[in-house]
Design an enzyme around this catalytic site. Structure first.
Site, PDB file in Angstrom:
ATOM      1  NE  ARG A  37      24.498  12.421  61.503  1.00  0.00           N
ATOM      2  CZ  ARG A  37      25.045  13.552  61.104  1.00  0.00           C
ATOM      3  NH1 ARG A  37      24.372  14.389  60.326  1.00  0.00           N
ATOM      4  NH2 ARG A  37      26.272  13.866  61.482  1.00  0.00           N
ATOM      5  CE  LYS A 198      38.726  24.657  53.382  1.00  0.00           C
ATOM      6  NZ  LYS A 198      37.979  25.731  54.025  1.00  0.00           N
ATOM      7  N   GLY A 349      30.761  11.763  58.084  1.00  0.00           N
ATOM      8  CA  GLY A 349      29.818  11.251  57.085  1.00  0.00           C
ATOM      9  C   GLY A 349      30.480  10.449  55.976  1.00  0.00           C
ATOM     10  N   GLY A 372      32.226  16.161  63.722  1.00  0.00           N
ATOM     11  CA  GLY A 372      32.851  17.197  64.547  1.00  0.00           C
ATOM     12  C   GLY A 372      32.832  16.893  66.035  1.00  0.00           C
TER      13      GLY A 372
HETATM   14  P1  AMP Z   1      35.990  16.835  54.845  1.00  0.00           P
HETATM   15  O1  AMP Z   1      34.678  17.514  54.703  1.00  0.00           O
HETATM   16  O2  AMP Z   1      37.081  17.697  55.332  1.00  0.00           O
HETATM   17  O3  AMP Z   1      35.915  15.508  55.570  1.00  0.00           O
HETATM   18  O4  AMP Z   1      36.436  16.474  53.359  1.00  0.00           O
HETATM   19  C1  AMP Z   1      35.735  15.566  52.561  1.00  0.00           C
HETATM   20  C2  AMP Z   1      35.958  15.925  51.127  1.00  0.00           C
HETATM   21  O5  AMP Z   1      37.350  15.927  50.852  1.00  0.00           O
HETATM   22  C3  AMP Z   1      35.349  14.947  50.173  1.00  0.00           C
HETATM   23  O6  AMP Z   1      34.298  15.574  49.491  1.00  0.00           O
HETATM   24  C4  AMP Z   1      36.483  14.590  49.229  1.00  0.00           C
HETATM   25  O7  AMP Z   1      36.109  14.617  47.873  1.00  0.00           O
HETATM   26  C5  AMP Z   1      37.497  15.685  49.489  1.00  0.00           C
HETATM   27  N1  AMP Z   1      38.864  15.263  49.181  1.00  0.00           N
HETATM   28  C6  AMP Z   1      39.494  14.177  49.612  1.00  0.00           C
HETATM   29  N2  AMP Z   1      40.729  14.095  49.083  1.00  0.00           N
HETATM   30  C7  AMP Z   1      40.887  15.167  48.276  1.00  0.00           C
HETATM   31  C8  AMP Z   1      41.934  15.637  47.450  1.00  0.00           C
HETATM   32  N3  AMP Z   1      43.089  14.943  47.341  1.00  0.00           N
HETATM   33  N4  AMP Z   1      41.748  16.771  46.783  1.00  0.00           N
HETATM   34  C9  AMP Z   1      40.591  17.452  46.887  1.00  0.00           C
HETATM   35  N5  AMP Z   1      39.555  17.069  47.656  1.00  0.00           N
HETATM   36  C10 AMP Z   1      39.698  15.937  48.344  1.00  0.00           C
END
Ligand code: AMP
Length: 394
Positions: A37, A198, A349, A372
């Protein structure tokens, strides 16, 4: 026709210009560990210096919650920014207090002052008029360059525009143009690749984008709620059961076949970096399997779709890419996106970190500094920071 002013519309010579940058970078032991950034916004600061402005930069860093947090001071950011830009950066110990005011008063054309973390003030996130006015008092003009914060109507992104003639910085303009290309008339086929933890975070985006895309490839933790909603056993994988009904409706709906789900999974028996990784068909997961990455057949399928696309947007890792055993899916899609001849944009990120880890960041058409904010644009929302700039266009 743009609905806001840009730097070219401002006469900055011998003026003091407040720049809201997004300098929200990870810091460990007093050192910036990812300067993406800073590299993205430092040319804006350089441009203003060269044009004869005294530059006052402000940003938030982390989530101090309206209080001073010693771990979240801007001083390490000031030295990293100075190293990248090749110009001195004077770091104030407060945001709008006596130190900031003194440093700004002494600043001459070409000088750069970095204010302390804007979120040390509770008024930042509430867009409090007093804080916005105090920030505005430090300068003659305002430039919003913080795409990553433009989806928030905060004192330093929106409030200051009440007081200062305001324009969009070059980074913000570039970001908006990249997303506009995807939204207005994307080259086809247009593929969206989504991952991350999520599904609840991405549900509004899935709904909004499905009508606009040719394919939506889904990995990451979020794919397990979709697989479960589609009737698969997903064992101990990350799921959000509250959303199963909605997801089932989307999957069975008219556009459901645009969603491409994993056909195989890299699973483990527990959530740990040293857990044994096993590749399973998505249909063969047991009660105690925990899916932590997409499998090689899925990766190949995703890579084929990406290779055949004319536009690609990617947000979110395909698995727990922080751990080596569960990184292959994310690394492989990063390679596929980088190798594609399509118009490619990545945001968030983790996706950007994966591309940088592979040294492929320059192989995309646009690497977004915002997660976001990009997702909000793609849902058709107007970013409040950008909206606030519009009053100065008339
Ligand atoms: P986000 O902040 O929603 O972009 O999610 C990113 C995070 O999702 C990262 O820290 C990954 O480790 C986690 N992640 C990705 N795939 C999985 C999974 N199958 N189970 C649990 N966590 C996950």
């Amino acid at each position: 026709m743009r609905s806001f002013l840009t730097l070219a519309d401002l006469d900055v010579e011998d003026r003091t210009v407040l720049v809201r940058s997004d300098l929200n970078v990870p810091i460990e032991n007093g050192r910036v560990t990812d300067d993406f950034r800073l590299r993205a916004t430092s040319p804006t600061i350089a441009l203003l210096r060269d044009a004869g402005a005294a530059v006052v930069v402000c940003s938030h860093l982390g989530r101090p919650g309206g209080r001073v947090d010693e771990e979240l001071r801007m001083a390490p950011v000031a030295s990293a920014l100075s190293g990248i830009g090749g110009f001195p950066v004077a770091s104030a110990v407060d945001t709008v207090g006596p130190d900031a005011r003194d440093l700004v008063a002494q600043a001459e054309a070409g000088d750069v002052v970095l204010l302390e973390n804007t979120r040390f003030h509770p008024g930042e996130t509430t867009n409090e008029a007093g804080l916005a006015a105090a920030l505005a008092e430090l300068a003659d003009l305002f430039v919003l360059d913080a795409f990553g914060s433009a989806h928030r109507a905060h004192a330093s992104t929106a409030g200051v525009t009440d007081h200062l003639r305001s324009a969009a910085g070059p980074l913000l303009v570039r970001e908006l143009e990249a997303f506009r290309t995807l939204m207005d008339d994307p080259p086809r086929p247009f593929t969206v690749l989504l991952g991350g933890a999520k599904v609840s975070d991405k549900l509004p985006l899935i709904r909004a984008l499905l009508p606009a895309v040719d394919a939506m490839l889904v990995g990451g933790g979020m794919c397990f709620s979709l697989l479960a909603a589609d009737g698969y056993e997903v064992g101990d994988s990350l799921v959000e059961p509250d959303y199963f009904d909605t997801l089932a409706e989307i999957l069975r709906g008219e556009l459901g076949d645009r969603l491409v789900l994993p056909v195989d999974i890299v699973a483990a028996g527990r959530f740990a970096p040293d857990a044994t990784a096993t590749t399973l068909d998505a249909a063969s997961m047991g009660e105690d399997s925990m899916g932590l990455d997409i499998g090689p057949r899925t990766t190949e399928r995703f890579a084929e779709v990406i290779a055949g696309s004319a536009a690609v947007f990617w947000n979110g890792p395909m698995g727990v890419f922080e751990w080596e055993s569960f990184r292959s899916g994310t690394a492989a899609v990063a390679q596929a996106v980088a190798a594609s001849n399509a118009f490619t944009v990545a945001g968030g990120g983790d996706s950007v970190a994966a591309l940088r880890m592979l040294g492929r960041e320059s192989d995309l058409d646009h690497l977004s500094t915002g997660g976001g904010a990009g997702l909000e644009l793609l849902q058709g929302r107007v970013l409040p920071g950008v909206k606030a700039l519009e009053r100065w266009s008339r």
